[in-house]
Design a protein around this motif. Structure first.
Motif, PDB file in Angstrom:
ATOM      1  N   PHE A  52       0.855  -1.189   0.000  1.00  0.00           N
ATOM      2  CA  PHE A  52       0.000   0.000   0.000  1.00  0.00           C
ATOM      3  C   PHE A  52       0.889   1.235   0.000  1.00  0.00           C
ATOM      4  CE2 PHE A  52      -2.874   3.122   2.095  1.00  0.00           C
ATOM      5  CZ  PHE A  52      -3.944   3.026   1.233  1.00  0.00           C
ATOM      6  N   PHE A  53       0.917   1.936  -1.128  1.00  0.00           N
ATOM      7  CA  PHE A  53       1.801   3.093  -1.282  1.00  0.00           C
ATOM      8  C   PHE A  53       0.991   4.373  -1.100  1.00  0.00           C
ATOM      9  CE2 PHE A  53       4.606   6.108  -3.440  1.00  0.00           C
ATOM     10  CZ  PHE A  53       5.854   5.689  -3.015  1.00  0.00           C
ATOM     11  N   TYR A  54       1.053   4.899   0.114  1.00  0.00           N
ATOM     12  CA  TYR A  54       0.383   6.170   0.424  1.00  0.00           C
ATOM     13  C   TYR A  54       1.398   7.051   1.137  1.00  0.00           C
ATOM     14  CZ  TYR A  54      -2.736   9.646   2.417  1.00  0.00           C
ATOM     15  OH  TYR A  54      -3.327  10.833   2.766  1.00  0.00           O
ATOM     16  N   ASN A  55       2.007   7.965   0.396  1.00  0.00           N
ATOM     17  CA  ASN A  55       3.096   8.785   0.922  1.00  0.00           C
ATOM     18  C   ASN A  55       3.012  10.220   0.393  1.00  0.00           C
ATOM     19  OD1 ASN A  55       4.708   6.571   2.311  1.00  0.00           O
ATOM     20  ND2 ASN A  55       4.566   5.769   0.228  1.00  0.00           N
ATOM     21  N   PRO A  56       2.001  10.968   0.819  1.00  0.00           N
ATOM     22  CA  PRO A  56       1.845  12.349   0.333  1.00  0.00           C
ATOM     23  C   PRO A  56       2.902  13.295   0.873  1.00  0.00           C
ATOM     24  CG  PRO A  56       0.254  11.905   2.062  1.00  0.00           C
ATOM     25  CD  PRO A  56       0.921  10.602   1.761  1.00  0.00           C
ATOM     26  N   ASN A  57       3.764  12.783   1.742  1.00  0.00           N
ATOM     27  CA  ASN A  57       4.873  13.571   2.275  1.00  0.00           C
ATOM     28  C   ASN A  57       6.014  13.731   1.272  1.00  0.00           C
ATOM     29  OD1 ASN A  57       5.172  10.649   2.809  1.00  0.00           O
ATOM     30  ND2 ASN A  57       7.202  11.247   3.541  1.00  0.00           N
ATOM     31  N   ILE A  58       6.080  12.878   0.253  1.00  0.00           N
ATOM     32  CA  ILE A  58       7.207  12.893  -0.676  1.00  0.00           C
ATOM     33  C   ILE A  58       7.055  14.025  -1.686  1.00  0.00           C
ATOM     34  CG2 ILE A  58       8.498  11.586  -2.394  1.00  0.00           C
ATOM     35  CD1 ILE A  58       7.572   9.029  -1.015  1.00  0.00           C
ATOM     36  N   ILE A  96       0.403  19.370   8.407  1.00  0.00           N
ATOM     37  CA  ILE A  96       1.731  19.688   8.943  1.00  0.00           C
ATOM     38  C   ILE A  96       1.866  21.167   9.332  1.00  0.00           C
ATOM     39  CG2 ILE A  96       4.199  19.775   8.301  1.00  0.00           C
ATOM     40  CD1 ILE A  96       3.121  16.971   8.870  1.00  0.00           C
ATOM     41  N   LYS A  97       0.945  21.990   8.893  1.00  0.00           N
ATOM     42  CA  LYS A  97       1.048  23.438   9.108  1.00  0.00           C
ATOM     43  C   LYS A  97       1.332  23.768  10.582  1.00  0.00           C
ATOM     44  CE  LYS A  97      -1.255  27.778   7.931  1.00  0.00           C
ATOM     45  NZ  LYS A  97      -2.476  28.384   7.326  1.00  0.00           N
ATOM     46  N   GLY A  98       2.358  24.592  10.790  1.00  0.00           N
ATOM     47  CA  GLY A  98       2.767  24.977  12.135  1.00  0.00           C
ATOM     48  C   GLY A  98       3.876  24.115  12.698  1.00  0.00           C
ATOM     49  N   GLN A  99       4.201  23.006  12.004  1.00  0.00           N
ATOM     50  CA  GLN A  99       5.250  22.090  12.470  1.00  0.00           C
ATOM     51  C   GLN A  99       6.439  22.050  11.511  1.00  0.00           C
ATOM     52  OE1 GLN A  99       2.887  18.464  12.794  1.00  0.00           O
ATOM     53  NE2 GLN A  99       2.632  18.801  14.988  1.00  0.00           N
ATOM     54  N   ALA A 107       7.456  16.160  16.462  1.00  0.00           N
ATOM     55  CA  ALA A 107       5.999  16.166  16.325  1.00  0.00           C
ATOM     56  C   ALA A 107       5.554  16.120  14.867  1.00  0.00           C
ATOM     57  CB  ALA A 107       5.425  17.401  17.008  1.00  0.00           C
ATOM     58  N   ARG A 108       6.329  16.734  13.976  1.00  0.00           N
ATOM     59  CA  ARG A 108       5.945  16.718  12.561  1.00  0.00           C
ATOM     60  C   ARG A 108       5.918  15.288  12.027  1.00  0.00           C
ATOM     61  NH1 ARG A 108       9.985  19.561  10.227  1.00  0.00           N
ATOM     62  NH2 ARG A 108      11.059  17.702   9.441  1.00  0.00           N
ATOM     63  N   CYS A 109       6.893  14.482  12.411  1.00  0.00           N
ATOM     64  CA  CYS A 109       6.930  13.095  11.960  1.00  0.00           C
ATOM     65  C   CYS A 109       5.746  12.304  12.517  1.00  0.00           C
ATOM     66  CB  CYS A 109       8.249  12.445  12.362  1.00  0.00           C
ATOM     67  SG  CYS A 109       9.688  13.080  11.470  1.00  0.00           S
ATOM     68  N   THR A 110       5.385  12.568  13.759  1.00  0.00           N
ATOM     69  CA  THR A 110       4.216  11.892  14.340  1.00  0.00           C
ATOM     70  C   THR A 110       2.966  12.216  13.544  1.00  0.00           C
ATOM     71  OG1 THR A 110       5.164  11.888  16.575  1.00  0.00           O
ATOM     72  CG2 THR A 110       2.782  11.646  16.402  1.00  0.00           C
ATOM     73  N   LEU A 136       8.396   1.379   7.347  1.00  0.00           N
ATOM     74  CA  LEU A 136       9.072   2.567   7.874  1.00  0.00           C
ATOM     75  C   LEU A 136      10.072   2.250   8.984  1.00  0.00           C
ATOM     76  CD1 LEU A 136       6.088   5.085   7.991  1.00  0.00           C
ATOM     77  CD2 LEU A 136       8.259   5.511   6.822  1.00  0.00           C
ATOM     78  N   GLY A 137       9.756   1.280   9.816  1.00  0.00           N
ATOM     79  CA  GLY A 137      10.560   1.019  11.003  1.00  0.00           C
ATOM     80  C   GLY A 137      11.916   0.394  10.752  1.00  0.00           C
ATOM     81  N   ILE A 138      12.191  -0.070   9.536  1.00  0.00           N
ATOM     82  CA  ILE A 138      13.474  -0.724   9.288  1.00  0.00           C
ATOM     83  C   ILE A 138      14.619   0.272   9.205  1.00  0.00           C
ATOM     84  CG2 ILE A 138      13.381  -0.704   6.750  1.00  0.00           C
ATOM     85  CD1 ILE A 138      14.524  -3.586   6.853  1.00  0.00           C
ATOM     86  N   SER A 139      14.304   1.527   8.926  1.00  0.00           N
ATOM     87  CA  SER A 139      15.339   2.545   8.789  1.00  0.00           C
ATOM     88  C   SER A 139      15.836   3.017  10.148  1.00  0.00           C
ATOM     89  CB  SER A 139      14.797   3.748   8.007  1.00  0.00           C
ATOM     90  OG  SER A 139      15.719   4.824   8.044  1.00  0.00           O
ATOM     91  N   ARG A 140      17.155   3.052  10.311  1.00  0.00           N
ATOM     92  CA  ARG A 140      17.733   3.526  11.570  1.00  0.00           C
ATOM     93  C   ARG A 140      17.573   5.037  11.727  1.00  0.00           C
ATOM     94  NH1 ARG A 140      22.367  -0.269  10.347  1.00  0.00           N
ATOM     95  NH2 ARG A 140      22.070  -2.089  11.659  1.00  0.00           N
ATOM     96  N   TRP A 141      17.165   5.715  10.663  1.00  0.00           N
ATOM     97  CA  TRP A 141      16.936   7.157  10.749  1.00  0.00           C
ATOM     98  C   TRP A 141      15.636   7.466  11.480  1.00  0.00           C
ATOM     99  CZ3 TRP A 141      20.682  10.475   9.255  1.00  0.00           C
ATOM    100  CH2 TRP A 141      21.669  10.008   8.377  1.00  0.00           C
ATOM    101  N   LYS A 142      14.794   6.449  11.639  1.00  0.00           N
ATOM    102  CA  LYS A 142      13.476   6.640  12.238  1.00  0.00           C
ATOM    103  C   LYS A 142      13.437   6.114  13.669  1.00  0.00           C
ATOM    104  CE  LYS A 142      11.755   8.232   8.375  1.00  0.00           C
ATOM    105  NZ  LYS A 142      11.484   9.672   8.237  1.00  0.00           N
ATOM    106  N   ASP A 143      12.461   6.602  14.435  1.00  0.00           N
ATOM    107  CA  ASP A 143      12.208   6.146  15.793  1.00  0.00           C
ATOM    108  C   ASP A 143      11.163   5.041  15.720  1.00  0.00           C
ATOM    109  OD1 ASP A 143      11.219   5.753  18.382  1.00  0.00           O
ATOM    110  OD2 ASP A 143      11.529   7.836  18.965  1.00  0.00           O
ATOM    111  N   MET A 144      11.573   3.812  15.963  1.00  0.00           N
ATOM    112  CA  MET A 144      10.653   2.684  15.822  1.00  0.00           C
ATOM    113  C   MET A 144       9.471   2.771  16.782  1.00  0.00           C
ATOM    114  SD  MET A 144      11.464  -1.407  15.873  1.00  0.00           S
ATOM    115  CE  MET A 144      12.662  -1.219  14.557  1.00  0.00           C
ATOM    116  N   ASN A 145       9.716   3.220  18.004  1.00  0.00           N
ATOM    117  CA  ASN A 145       8.617   3.349  18.966  1.00  0.00           C
ATOM    118  C   ASN A 145       7.597   4.385  18.509  1.00  0.00           C
ATOM    119  OD1 ASN A 145       9.672   1.430  20.766  1.00  0.00           O
ATOM    120  ND2 ASN A 145      10.933   2.958  21.796  1.00  0.00           N
ATOM    121  N   GLN A 146       8.078   5.459  17.915  1.00  0.00           N
ATOM    122  CA  GLN A 146       7.189   6.490  17.384  1.00  0.00           C
ATOM    123  C   GLN A 146       6.330   5.928  16.254  1.00  0.00           C
ATOM    124  OE1 GLN A 146       9.201   9.600  15.192  1.00  0.00           O
ATOM    125  NE2 GLN A 146       7.767  11.170  15.904  1.00  0.00           N
ATOM    126  N   ILE A 147       6.960   5.200  15.344  1.00  0.00           N
ATOM    127  CA  ILE A 147       6.241   4.607  14.215  1.00  0.00           C
ATOM    128  C   ILE A 147       5.214   3.586  14.694  1.00  0.00           C
ATOM    129  CG2 ILE A 147       6.515   3.067  12.233  1.00  0.00           C
ATOM    130  CD1 ILE A 147       9.268   4.471  11.821  1.00  0.00           C
TER     131      ILE A 147
END
Length: 229
Positions: A52-58, A96-99, A107-110, A136-147
């Protein structure tokens, strides 16, 4: 004790068990480099996986299309169904407005994860899936607990939907992710996808005397190695 070989050639992939016993999974994917290792692990385990490819952030749209097409290419190779969700960028910017100046993993990533998982969980509920997860969680750039927190929260909004919080990094998963990306010649980049990540990545690079990110170029790690010589 000899060191365990977790490389693609040396690792004997185990058969994965889903948390609810389901053999049908809706897997949110952010890009082929992150998804590749996860997708191979699922294929070996005979888990019926739909990407499922839903990534409007890109951003910009050209970057979005590059990442999406690479993911489609690998899904076709593995015989996995692929759902191309809408490029809902205007809604993303509203959320995302304001973040805009929040740091990576802030918080923006959350907010971004919440939005993407909400749509994933809704699609699952409306299309006969009981289990969702994300690459998403496989990347070390991300916070797995947050994801995982965002994924669980989205799944809890729909009765009967479970979020699979499997640790895809363990037993060399992150290293195989990079190895597989090179093997498959995936397009990959140094920023997560959003304009704010690109902005901050470029600030970091310039501060260290490096050129700004060049979109459309594969294997940024190789370019970085050459700069370090």
């Amino acid at each position: 004790m000899s060191k365990i070989d977790y490389s693609l050639s040396g690792y004997n992939r185990p058969i994965l068990e889903t948390p609810n016993g389901e053999k049908k999974l809706l897997m949110h994917s952010c890009c082929a480099p992150c998804a590749g290792e996860v997708m191979e692990a699922l294929a070996v385990s005979n888990i019926d996986t739909t990407i499922f490819f839903y990534n409007p952030n890109i951003h910009p749209k050209e970057e979005y299309e590059l990442r999406k097409e690479e993911n489609i290419r690998f899904a076709q190779k593995l015989g996995m169904d692929f759902i191309d969700a809408d490029y809902d960028k205007d809604n993303w910017f509203d959320r995302i407005k304001g973040q805009e100046d929040e740091p990576e993993r802030g918080a923006r990533c959350t907010t971004c994860f919440d939005m993407r998982f909400e749509v994933t969980a809704k699609y699952a509920k409306n299309n006969g899936f009981d289990l969702i997860s994300s690459t998403l969680g496989i990347s070390r750039w991300k916070d797995m607990n947050q994801i995982n927190g965002c994924g669980v929260s989205a799944a809890d909004s729909y009765q009967g939907i479970t979020y699979w919080d499997f640790n895809w990094r363990k037993q060399g998963g992150s290293s195989r992710m990079l190895e597989l990306s090179k093997r498959e010649n995936f397009y990959q980049q140094e920023y997560c996808g959003c304009v704010y990540s690109l902005r901050d990545t470029n600030r970091w690079r310039v501060s260290r005397g490096r050129e700004k990110v060049e979109r459309g170029v594969k294997f940024y790690q190789e370019a970085m190695k050459s700069l370090d010589k």
